[in-house]
Motif scaffolding. Structure first.
Motif, PDB file in Angstrom:
ATOM      1  N   GLU A   8       0.669  -1.044   0.246  1.00 32.18           N
ATOM      2  CA  GLU A   8       0.110   0.008  -0.437  1.00 32.18           C
ATOM      3  C   GLU A   8       0.888   1.079  -0.098  1.00 32.18           C
ATOM      4  O   GLU A   8       0.389   2.489  -0.730  1.00 32.18           O
ATOM      5  N   PRO A   9       2.021   0.868   1.203  1.00 29.40           N
ATOM      6  CA  PRO A   9       2.671   3.048   0.879  1.00 29.40           C
ATOM      7  C   PRO A   9       3.483   3.100  -0.396  1.00 29.40           C
ATOM      8  O   PRO A   9       2.946   3.877  -0.833  1.00 29.40           O
ATOM      9  N   THR A  10       3.930   2.047  -0.991  1.00 24.80           N
ATOM     10  CA  THR A  10       4.468   2.139  -2.765  1.00 24.80           C
ATOM     11  C   THR A  10       2.745   2.413  -3.785  1.00 24.80           C
ATOM     12  O   THR A  10       3.076   3.261  -4.238  1.00 24.80           O
ATOM     13  N   VAL A  11       1.632   1.750  -3.421  1.00 25.27           N
ATOM     14  CA  VAL A  11       1.113   2.300  -4.495  1.00 25.27           C
ATOM     15  C   VAL A  11       0.246   3.825  -4.109  1.00 25.27           C
ATOM     16  O   VAL A  11       0.080   5.063  -5.300  1.00 25.27           O
ATOM     17  N   MET A  12       0.850   4.146  -2.737  1.00 29.55           N
ATOM     18  CA  MET A  12       0.346   5.336  -2.389  1.00 29.55           C
ATOM     19  C   MET A  12       1.005   6.178  -2.883  1.00 29.55           C
ATOM     20  O   MET A  12       1.152   7.837  -3.209  1.00 29.55           O
ATOM     21  N   VAL A  13       2.210   6.468  -2.887  1.00 28.29           N
ATOM     22  CA  VAL A  13       3.642   7.095  -3.536  1.00 28.29           C
ATOM     23  C   VAL A  13       4.325   7.292  -4.805  1.00 28.29           C
ATOM     24  O   VAL A  13       3.549   8.283  -5.575  1.00 28.29           O
ATOM     25  N   MET A  14       3.375   5.787  -5.556  1.00 30.67           N
ATOM     26  CA  MET A  14       2.850   6.360  -6.542  1.00 30.67           C
ATOM     27  C   MET A  14       1.933   7.175  -7.632  1.00 30.67           C
ATOM     28  O   MET A  14       2.102   8.366  -8.134  1.00 30.67           O
ATOM     29  N   HIS A  23       8.305  17.340  -4.629  1.00 31.03           N
ATOM     30  CA  HIS A  23       8.800  16.489  -3.865  1.00 31.03           C
ATOM     31  C   HIS A  23       8.607  15.688  -2.576  1.00 31.03           C
ATOM     32  O   HIS A  23       7.183  15.414  -2.357  1.00 31.03           O
ATOM     33  N   GLY A  24       9.558  15.658  -2.461  1.00 31.96           N
ATOM     34  CA  GLY A  24       9.180  14.412  -0.624  1.00 31.96           C
ATOM     35  C   GLY A  24       8.005  14.436   0.036  1.00 31.96           C
ATOM     36  O   GLY A  24       7.244  14.159   0.262  1.00 31.96           O
ATOM     37  N   TYR A  25       8.601  15.955   0.989  1.00 33.42           N
ATOM     38  CA  TYR A  25       7.774  16.310   1.804  1.00 33.42           C
ATOM     39  C   TYR A  25       6.002  16.696   0.980  1.00 33.42           C
ATOM     40  O   TYR A  25       4.921  16.161   1.581  1.00 33.42           O
ATOM     41  N   ALA A  26       5.505  16.975   0.073  1.00 34.16           N
ATOM     42  CA  ALA A  26       4.668  17.507  -0.368  1.00 34.16           C
ATOM     43  C   ALA A  26       3.923  15.997  -1.118  1.00 34.16           C
ATOM     44  O   ALA A  26       2.654  15.713  -1.075  1.00 34.16           O
ATOM     45  N   VAL A  27       4.604  14.584  -1.281  1.00 35.49           N
ATOM     46  CA  VAL A  27       4.325  13.714  -1.330  1.00 35.49           C
ATOM     47  C   VAL A  27       3.805  13.076   0.261  1.00 35.49           C
ATOM     48  O   VAL A  27       2.296  12.535  -0.426  1.00 35.49           O
ATOM     49  N   ALA A  28       4.187  13.371   0.608  1.00 42.15           N
ATOM     50  CA  ALA A  28       3.976  13.155   1.455  1.00 42.15           C
ATOM     51  C   ALA A  28       2.662  13.206   2.416  1.00 42.15           C
ATOM     52  O   ALA A  28       1.331  13.098   3.198  1.00 42.15           O
ATOM     53  N   GLN A  29       2.222  14.926   1.918  1.00 41.70           N
ATOM     54  CA  GLN A  29       0.869  15.794   2.559  1.00 41.70           C
ATOM     55  C   GLN A  29       0.300  14.991   1.758  1.00 41.70           C
ATOM     56  O   GLN A  29      -1.181  15.342   1.704  1.00 41.70           O
ATOM     57  N   GLU A  30       0.213  15.046   0.183  1.00 42.16           N
ATOM     58  CA  GLU A  30      -0.321  14.550  -0.988  1.00 42.16           C
ATOM     59  C   GLU A  30      -1.407  13.117  -0.471  1.00 42.16           C
ATOM     60  O   GLU A  30      -2.417  12.611   0.194  1.00 42.16           O
ATOM     61  N   ILE A  31      -0.663  12.066   0.047  1.00 41.04           N
ATOM     62  CA  ILE A  31      -0.769  10.779   1.083  1.00 41.04           C
ATOM     63  C   ILE A  31      -1.969  10.873   1.954  1.00 41.04           C
ATOM     64  O   ILE A  31      -3.274  10.006   1.364  1.00 41.04           O
ATOM     65  N   LYS A  32      -1.632  11.783   2.325  1.00 39.35           N
ATOM     66  CA  LYS A  32      -2.791  11.923   3.785  1.00 39.35           C
ATOM     67  C   LYS A  32      -3.641  12.503   2.999  1.00 39.35           C
ATOM     68  O   LYS A  32      -4.955  12.134   3.865  1.00 39.35           O
ATOM     69  N   ALA A  33      -3.943  13.516   2.253  1.00 38.77           N
ATOM     70  CA  ALA A  33      -4.738  13.956   2.018  1.00 38.77           C
ATOM     71  C   ALA A  33      -6.197  13.267   1.257  1.00 38.77           C
ATOM     72  O   ALA A  33      -6.966  13.222   1.046  1.00 38.77           O
ATOM     73  N   MET A  34      -5.155  12.193   0.358  1.00 42.49           N
ATOM     74  CA  MET A  34      -5.997  10.916  -0.452  1.00 42.49           C
ATOM     75  C   MET A  34      -6.054  10.436   0.642  1.00 42.49           C
ATOM     76  O   MET A  34      -7.319  10.127   0.489  1.00 42.49           O
ATOM     77  N   THR A  35      -6.085   9.801   1.460  1.00 43.45           N
ATOM     78  CA  THR A  35      -6.573   9.497   2.664  1.00 43.45           C
ATOM     79  C   THR A  35      -7.580   9.583   3.442  1.00 43.45           C
ATOM     80  O   THR A  35      -7.530   9.015   4.868  1.00 43.45           O
ATOM     81  N   GLY A  36      -7.528  10.762   3.136  1.00 45.32           N
ATOM     82  CA  GLY A  36      -8.237  11.255   4.660  1.00 45.32           C
ATOM     83  C   GLY A  36      -7.617  11.305   5.681  1.00 45.32           C
ATOM     84  O   GLY A  36      -8.502  11.283   7.122  1.00 45.32           O
ATOM     85  N   GLY A  37      -6.212  11.531   5.894  1.00 43.68           N
ATOM     86  CA  GLY A  37      -5.128  11.548   6.554  1.00 43.68           C
ATOM     87  C   GLY A  37      -5.156   9.793   8.025  1.00 43.68           C
ATOM     88  O   GLY A  37      -4.331   9.774   8.671  1.00 43.68           O
ATOM     89  N   ARG A  38      -5.492   8.930   6.671  1.00 50.50           N
ATOM     90  CA  ARG A  38      -5.940   6.920   7.322  1.00 50.50           C
ATOM     91  C   ARG A  38      -4.035   6.972   7.433  1.00 50.50           C
ATOM     92  O   ARG A  38      -3.496   5.969   8.416  1.00 50.50           O
ATOM     93  N   VAL A  39      -3.898   7.372   5.891  1.00 44.57           N
ATOM     94  CA  VAL A  39      -1.912   6.829   5.759  1.00 44.57           C
ATOM     95  C   VAL A  39      -0.573   8.325   5.868  1.00 44.57           C
ATOM     96  O   VAL A  39      -1.568   8.494   5.373  1.00 44.57           O
ATOM     97  N   ALA A  40      -0.218   8.426   6.899  1.00 50.02           N
ATOM     98  CA  ALA A  40       0.502   8.898   6.869  1.00 50.02           C
ATOM     99  C   ALA A  40       1.933   8.688   7.767  1.00 50.02           C
ATOM    100  O   ALA A  40       2.548   8.001   8.401  1.00 50.02           O
ATOM    101  N   LEU A  41       2.924   8.955   6.250  1.00 46.42           N
ATOM    102  CA  LEU A  41       3.929   7.572   6.341  1.00 46.42           C
ATOM    103  C   LEU A  41       4.967   8.246   7.174  1.00 46.42           C
ATOM    104  O   LEU A  41       5.012   9.974   6.735  1.00 46.42           O
ATOM    105  N   ARG A  42       6.099   7.538   7.968  1.00 48.27           N
ATOM    106  CA  ARG A  42       6.991   8.022   7.783  1.00 48.27           C
ATOM    107  C   ARG A  42       8.056   8.526   7.146  1.00 48.27           C
ATOM    108  O   ARG A  42       8.006   7.971   6.394  1.00 48.27           O
TER     109      ARG A  42
END
Length: 113
Positions: A8-14, A23-42
């Motif tokens: 799942e984290p790989t799918v989310m990043v892609m 950039h990396g931080y924007a990827v992390a923020q986008e994942i958080k937004a896409m999942t409604g906060g359910r996924v927050a990658l360290r």
């Protein structure tokens, strides 16, 4: 033969890189937004995934820039990554279709309590 299912984290990043380079931080923020906060990658997991995807040729460095004296890499989905993500999305959609089919075909159990 199809490739192994992605984690799942790989799918989310892609997925976060599918519509535009980030950039990396924007990827992390986008994942958080896409999942409604359910996924927050360290941070370690995020950059580990980015490094693996880069090494596998699924993402590429779109550009590098200096922000506040620090280097920043902007990543983009590579053509091979776009194909792989499309295949993974189709696999997941197939699994979801089958789950819905089986749920609609199943009869609710009647157990007395």
């Amino acid at each position: 033969m199809s490739e192994r299912a992605m984690q799942e984290p790989t799918v989310m990043v892609m997925t976060a890189l599918a519509d535009e380079p980030r950039h990396g931080y924007a990827v992390a923020q986008e994942i958080k937004a896409m999942t409604g906060g359910r996924v927050a990658l360290r941070t370690g997991a995020l950059y580990g995934a980015l490094d693996r995807l880069l090494a596998d040729g699924l993402i590429e460095i779109h550009r590098e820039e200096i922000v506040d004296g620090r280097a920043r890499r902007i990543f983009a989905l590579a053509p091979a990554g776009r194909e792989r993500l499309a295949a993974e999305a189709e696999r997941l959609a197939g699994t979801a279709r089958e789950a819905r089919r089986r749920l609609s075909a199943a009869r609710p159990s009647t157990s007395a309590t």
